[in-house]
Design an enzyme around this catalytic site. Structure first.
Site, mmCIF file in Angstrom:
data_model
loop_
_atom_site.group_PDB
_atom_site.id
_atom_site.type_symbol
_atom_site.label_atom_id
_atom_site.label_comp_id
_atom_site.label_asym_id
_atom_site.label_seq_id
_atom_site.Cartn_x
_atom_site.Cartn_y
_atom_site.Cartn_z
ATOM 1 N N HIS A 150 0.870 -1.188 0.000
ATOM 2 C CA HIS A 150 0.000 0.000 0.000
ATOM 3 C C HIS A 150 0.902 1.232 0.000
ATOM 4 O O HIS A 150 1.474 1.574 1.031
ATOM 5 C CB HIS A 150 -0.902 -0.001 1.228
ATOM 6 N N ASP A 162 1.103 5.077 -0.342
ATOM 7 C CA ASP A 162 0.336 6.320 -0.367
ATOM 8 C C ASP A 162 0.969 7.259 -1.392
ATOM 9 O O ASP A 162 2.177 7.487 -1.373
ATOM 10 C CB ASP A 162 0.313 6.930 1.032
ATOM 11 N N ASP A 188 -7.663 1.712 2.112
ATOM 12 C CA ASP A 188 -7.318 2.684 3.162
ATOM 13 C C ASP A 188 -8.153 3.961 3.118
ATOM 14 O O ASP A 188 -7.859 4.909 3.841
ATOM 15 C CB ASP A 188 -5.824 3.041 3.023
ATOM 16 N N HIS A 238 -6.041 9.845 -0.968
ATOM 17 C CA HIS A 238 -6.642 9.836 0.384
ATOM 18 C C HIS A 238 -5.761 10.391 1.513
ATOM 19 O O HIS A 238 -6.136 10.266 2.688
ATOM 20 C CB HIS A 238 -7.179 8.445 0.731
#
Ligand SMILES: [Zn+2]
Length: 995
Positions: free
Chosen positions: A262, A264, A374, A578
């Site tokens: 994951h 970001d 997420d 996000h």
């Protein structure tokens, strides 16, 4: 038998830590190291490889914050290691307790071929297997000295979050740069012991399996000679083959492990660093795929794929090869893993358009899964958008972070505002960084709420955010729990393979209706106001740029700016990531975002100006209405001269001023508060008795953790009403109010705009850990209120009967919130804020409802200067408003009539609809550059609509399409207008071929 369980468990831990793991590398020799520190921002790979390095030694400090250092390591494999496995161990000074979020490296061969990433738990590079003695080794490491922002004591304000304030003290110390022999058998023994030891701790103490594992582990430890671990590891492993070969019980939970990282797209590092994080992790994963035939890796966010393609072609070559083999899998189909609360209707749709199109164009992959592990909650408009994009499944685990209520399902159908249902899975492992530990697997099995009717769950497996993705250790552990008694059964699978099984075994899953509200991170609807305004403005300008460009292309033969709009859309979509739009990134990210949004606005205004000039020529006097509703006599999507009816401003008895226009009368008292607002049609008062609207309220706002993310419920316990005014002055048609509080000042301009009381608020904000709200107590009794979401609105209760309702104490709106009694309602519209709360009061006169917009916060982590400085907001209170009025006025404050130029007297709209409930959300030319006109519209009020859409050009053929503009119906030859029949909130996309 005596219970010696604790003794054996403690023995296993110490022997593993202190004797067996260290024996994985029994021999080593140091490498020679040299370094070149790039003077500023990262340099191209060729430049880093060609640079002349200077001396550095292990133990020395390196790495200014956000710097890049190119290490060159050289050495020779000792002759006596011939025939053994040899690895370089390159420890840049990692803290192994933190997999990611610190320094990282990407290893290159001298010819520029990427080898793999270097990460805290992935520090090895295979150099010979088997090695030839005397072999020369030369490797280059592009090392990034990214500072640790989220430390062991999290959420402490730090200046490290921007290169401009981070200083120049080196952050890391070179720890180990060696060539070493890798003992495969010892490593396999470690994997056996970890898997069985971790599984054992999860099993019931009164069950036989736990004790069988304990005794087998004890025998294995007995078999290890601690002075000759390498020589006895095989014998120790032999003691474990029995317990490792005992199969899982038939009812065992099934876990589809999906290799994942994951990453970001920006967060505690700037966007430019994500480009490199992705390159490092994908290099690791292509290397792991070559070593491990069963392993499957999935990567989401088309933007990240595009970065690899653009910036690291040598890594891209390996990725595309692995994709072709079906093992490196594009996950989801969005441009980024965006927020889904705040993006507007069209932007949410375009996340899918651009994400899916990238995977389709590059790989021919058209995913049906949406991958958002997420994201901070899911708007109820999303299911319809997912379906219209040609997808049908959603994965997230984030709702497991909710602080108050436990979500009742892990696999279910999620129903959106229009009734679309999406097959949804929440991985019960409750993480997107699974590392195949026994406790994680056991938690997934125990936690799974759909036991008895379903058996499958998914586990995204690997370290994200600079952790380097899945490790060989995770793969080795997964292999051991493929079919192991006491454990869930684990297999590497793609998201699509998982969903196919999950759907097949669960034909009638339960249904959850409405938003998937995250009971946490509510402050992200307000933090970093300029980022949020930048998003809202960009969305509005994009709508206009497409509308006027399409109109000018059809009417005046102007070239449609395909490339520019495509590029700008992708920029705006990226910033909906996000941690960017929610305001939870470091100062550097938001500083760049503010500048980016300025450039976006500049370029879109230029595109709009060009199109309007092409349509109307160069003289003045014409007003362009980009909103989907007629305004001041100007048709929607057209231009004409506007008919403005100004309001008057007179002094009020008892102090203050009265504003009066053709539709409204407002009284502003000597404190600058709105004590009365009457709509002149019904004569009804909007302001709650004895209360005042336009009331600024200041609360302390210091959450227990996650400062930029969270506003905790106790903030409401203390409030200061800002009623003292420095100045209240009526001037022409408006009232100006100035106040000061704390270290801040605020100026407001109150005006009447047709049926709306407009309040423009300028705040010079210099508070710390406070939240500023703008309150409107209304004389309305409402059990629920509506907030605009994508392609419609969602209702939330105004009461707090249950913990589910109480937890929604701060929520998201787009352009409006609306409350009503039968026959009379009111709306609060906003041009930039998203966070709000709605509460009810009961006093002697009955029930009233208070709407409050959240204007500003001042958290100090991760950006210690969050929101300091000058901000401007526009809010409008619309009395006597139906939902339809709220929709219309919401568009108007975001899409004001544009005073343009024009020799022409009018510009007719390119498309017109004869029912105001049907809102045209986009008019554009088709992305395939065929010249076809695309029109998207939706039913905006939650009812049925039968409308006729008329095109202001000759249409040869019209066909319905999905969001990607692919036909979904049979082409029709339109007669006099195109009939459009819509169910509540239904969206439809029409593609019109021009005759
Ligand atoms: Zn994230």
């Amino acid at each position: 038998m005596h219970d010696d369980r604790d003794l054996v468990e403690a023995r296993l831990k110490r022997v593993l830590d202190e004797r067996i793991r260290p024996a994985i590398y029994p021999e080593s020799v140091p490498l020679e190291v040299a370094v070149w520190h790039a003077p500023g921002e990262p340099v191209p790979v060729a430049e880093g490889l060609a640079a002349e390095p200077g001396p550095i030694a292990v133990g020395q400090a390196w790495g200014v914050p956000w710097g890049t250092s190119w290490f060159t390591v050289t050495g020779t494999v000792p002759m006596e290691w011939s025939g053994r496995i040899v690895e370089a161990i390159l420890d840049l000074g990692f803290d192994e307790n933190m997999p990611g979020f610190q320094c990282e490296g990407l290893v290159y061969r001298p010819d520029g071929t990427p080898v793999k990433g270097l990460n805290p738990r992935n520090q090895w590079v295979r150099v010979g297997s088997p090695a030839e003695g005397g072999e020369r080794v030369r490797l280059h490491v592009e090392a990034a000295s990214n500072p640790v922002i989220l430390d062991y004591h999290p959420f402490r304000p730090t200046r490290m979050g921007d290169k401009e304030t981070a200083g120049t003290d080196p952050l890391y110390r070179l720890a180990r740069m060696d060539l070493a022999v890798f003992d495969q058998t010892v490593w396999e023994l470690v994997m056996d012991l970890e898997v069985l030891g971790e599984l054992m701790l999860e099993l019931p103490v009164d069950g036989a399996r736990r004790w069988e594992l304990l005794r087998a582990l004890e025998r294995a430890l007995d078999a290890v000679d601690l002075q000759d671990v390498g020589g006895t590891a095989a014998a120790a492993r032999a003691e474990l083959t029995g317990v490792l070969s005992s199969p899982a019980v038939p009812s065992a939970h099934r876990i589809s492990a999906v290799g994942h990282a994951h990453i970001d797209s920006a967060w505690l590092w700037p966007l430019r660093e994500t480009v490199r994080k992705v390159a490092r992790t994908t290099s690791n994963m292509t290397a792991l795929l070559e070593d491990e035939p069963d392993f499957v890796f999935a990567m989401s966010q088309a933007q990240q794929w595009a970065w690899v393609k653009e910036h690291r072609p040598e890594v891209w070559a390996k990725v595309t090869k692995a994709v072709a083999a079906g093992r490196f899998v594009p996950a989801g189909g969005m441009w980024v893993e965006s927020d889904t609360n705040m993006p507007g209707s069209e932007a949410m749709a375009r996340q899918f358009v651009h994400g899916k199109r990238f995977f389709i164009d590059e790989f021919g992959v058209d995913n049906e899964e949406v991958w958002l592990p997420d994201t901070f909650g899911f708007a109820a408009g999303l299911p319809q958008i997912i379906k219209a994009a040609g997808a049908k499944r959603l994965l997230t685990q984030k709702i497991s972070w909710s602080q108050t209520n436990r979500f009742p399902h892990h696999t279910f159908l999620w129903e959106g505002i229009d009734g679309t249902r999406i097959f949804t899975h929440f991985p019960p492992v409750d993480t997107y960084n699974c590392s195949m530990q026994g406790r994680e697997l056991a938690h997934a099995a125990r936690n799974f709420k759909d036991k008895g009717v379903a058996r499958h769950s998914l586990a995204p497996t690997g370290w994200g955010d600079g952790g380097g993705g899945t490790t060989r250790e995770m793969v080795a552990k997964a292999a051991r729990v493929r079919d192991l008694e006491g454990s869930p059964k684990v297999a590497w699978e793609t998201p699509a393979e998982f969903f196919a099984k999950a759907e097949a075994e669960y034909p009638h899953p339960p249904v959850w209706v409405g938003e998937l509200y995250l009971e946490l991170h509510r402050g992200t609807l307000t933090s970093q106001a300029k980022t949020k305004q930048g998003n809202r403005r960009s969305e509005a300008l994009l709508r206009e740029a497409e509308l006027w460009s399409a109109t000018a292309a059809v009417r005046a033969g102007m070239d449609y700016p395909y490339e520019r709009l495509d590029r700008i859309w992708k920029t705006v979509l990226l910033h909906q990531f996000h941690d960017i739009l929610p305001g939870s990134s470091i100062a550097w990210v938001h500083r760049e975002a503010r500048r980016t949004y300025e450039l976006v606005a500049e370029e879109l205004n230029a595109i709009i100006g060009d199109a309007q000039s092409a349509l109307a020529g160069q003289t003045t006097g014409l007003c362009f209405n980009g909103s989907p509703h007629a305004r001041l006599g100007v048709p929607a999507g057209g231009a004409a001269s506007a008919r403005v009816r100004p309001a008057t401003c007179t002094e009020r008895e008892g102090g203050g001023y009265v504003l009066e226009g053709p539709l409204l009368r407002a009284e502003i008292d000597a404190r600058g508060l709105v004590v009365s607002l009457r709509d002149l049609e019904t004569g009804r008062e909007a302001v709650a008795p004895g209360r005042a609207a336009n009331l600024l309220q200041l609360h302390p706002d210091f959450p227990n953790k996650w400062d930029a993310w969270d506003v905790d419920a106790f903030y409401r316990n203390t409030v200061t009403d800002l009623t003292e005014a420095d100045r209240v002055a009526g001037d022409g048609g408006r009232v100006e109010v100035r106040r000061s509080f704390g270290s801040s000042t605020v100026t407001q301009w109150i005006t009447l705009d047709e049926g709306r009381l407009d309040i423009e608020t300028e705040v010079d904000w210099h508070e710390t850990e406070k939240i500023l709200k703008l309150a409107f107590p209304l004389d309305v009794r409402a059990d629920r209120y509506a907030s605009e979401s994508q392609y419609g609105h969602v209702f939330r209760p105004t009461h707090t009967n249950t913990s589910w309702e109480a937890a929604k104490f701060e929520a998201c709106n787009h352009r409006f919130v609306h409350v009503e009694e039968p026959g009379w309602g009111a709306a609060l519209v906003t041009d930039s804020t998203y966070g709000h709360d709605v509460t009810r009061d009961v006093d002697g006169t009955g029930t009233t409802t208070t709407l409050r917009a959240s204007l500003l916060r001042a958290p100090r982590f991760p950006d210690p200067e969050t929101d300091q400085g000058v901000h401007r907001f526009r809010h409008g209170l619309v009395p006597n408003a139906s939902i339809g009025d709220a929709v219309r006025e919401g568009y108007f404050v975001n899409q004001p009539v544009r005073a343009g130029s024009g020799a022409a007297e009018v510009v007719e709209p390119l498309v017109a609809v004869d029912d105001d409930a049907v809102v045209v959300s986009a008019v554009k030319l088709a992305d395939d550059r065929s010249g076809d006109v695309i029109v998207r519209c939706y039913e905006s009020r939650g009812g049925r609509a039968r409308a006729t859409l008329r095109a202001g050009f000759s249409v040869a053929e019209v066909v319905t399409t999905d969001l990607l503009e692919r036909p979904t119906g049979e082409p029709q030859r339109p007669g006099d207008g195109i009939p459009v029949t819509l169910r509540p909130f239904e969206l439809v996309t029409l593609r019109m071929k021009r005759a």
